[in-house]
Design an enzyme around this catalytic site. Structure first.
Site, PDB file in Angstrom:
ATOM      1  N   HIS A  75       3.637  98.991 -46.737  1.00 42.37           N
ATOM      2  CA  HIS A  75       3.380  99.497 -48.085  1.00 42.37           C
ATOM      3  C   HIS A  75       3.840 100.948 -48.209  1.00 42.37           C
ATOM      4  CE1 HIS A  75       1.029  95.924 -49.060  1.00 42.37           C
ATOM      5  NE2 HIS A  75       0.831  96.400 -50.283  1.00 42.37           N
ATOM      6  N   HIS A 133      -4.626 100.186 -42.260  1.00 47.59           N
ATOM      7  CA  HIS A 133      -3.768 100.883 -41.316  1.00 47.59           C
ATOM      8  C   HIS A 133      -4.453 102.132 -40.772  1.00 47.59           C
ATOM      9  CE1 HIS A 133      -0.031  98.612 -41.920  1.00 47.59           C
ATOM     10  NE2 HIS A 133      -0.356  98.552 -43.203  1.00 47.59           N
TER      11      HIS A 133
END
Length: 221
Positions: free
Chosen positions: A134, A192
């Site tokens: 992303h 993440h």
């Protein structure tokens, strides 16, 4: 007869634990995991999860791939060569990002945070955390559009007439802000670690440079 006790020379004594040697890389990874968990923990009660999920959807590749394809096939690309080059660059960069992120994830194979919840993985390579796809995607889009500001302004002039410079700058600034917020949300959502996001952001900037080099956008000045 006197009993004598002899100690066996090969007798194994109490197990001694050897001190674990830590490398600079392992210390960096541990620090990264600690700070990522800390940010996720303190921000979870403050920032609505629905907002973070919305940012996640906005940076999803399944959302971004149809956009340049649709514009490239629309009458806009025939009315303005600048629009055609911009969306072509976005499409090439998106494909490049998909390839590079997949290769790096497969090579590094860093597991995602254990507190990552509610994520539906569709491909096996997406089980890995480093780098953030992303972050690389949104930072590529922001970097590419930032470098294409003159081309965006020229496209708006072709489509809407002169005096659109402020609109182009405002649009690019909004995209840059969106890329930063979306990248940061990956840590807050628990998807993440911080280093994953930083690496993804750097990769996105490099991808934008590669696409500029490939398309030679200087001819559009």
């Amino acid at each position: 007869m006197e009993d004598k006790t002899f100690s066996e020379p090969n007798q194994v004594g109490p197990t001694e634990t050897k001190p674990q040697t830590t490398t600079p890389l392992s210390r960096l990874i541990n620090l990264d995991a600690t700070w990522s968990l800390h940010l996720h923990t303190i921000c979870a009660p403050i920032i609505p999860r629905n907002l973070l999920k919305s940012l996640e959807i906005s940076g999803d590749g399944r959302f971004w791939f149809p956009i340049p394809i649709a514009v490239l096939l629309s009458p806009l690309s025939t009315r303005s060569p600048h629009v055609r080059w911009i969306v072509l660059g976005l499409l090439i960069g998106s494909l490049l990002d998909l390839l590079l992120v997949g290769l790096v994830k497969y090579a590094v194979k860093r597991p995602r945070p254990v507190y990552n919840k509610g994520m539906h993985l569709t491909v096996s390579v997406d089980h890995w955390s480093f780098p953030s796809g992303h972050s690389s995607r949104v930072c590529f889009v922001a970097s590419f559009l930032c470098g294409s500001l003159d081309s965006i302004n020229a496209a708006l002039v072709e489509l809407r007439g002169p005096g659109c410079g402020k609109i182009a700058k405002a649009f690019v600034w909004i995209v840059c802000l969106w890329s930063v917020v979306t990248s940061f949300s990956r840590v807050l959502l628990g998807r993440h670690f911080v280093l994953d996001v930083l690496a993804g952001a750097c990769l996105g900037v490099v991808e934008a440079w590669l696409v500029f080099w490939f398309l030679e956008f200087g001819v559009l000045d």
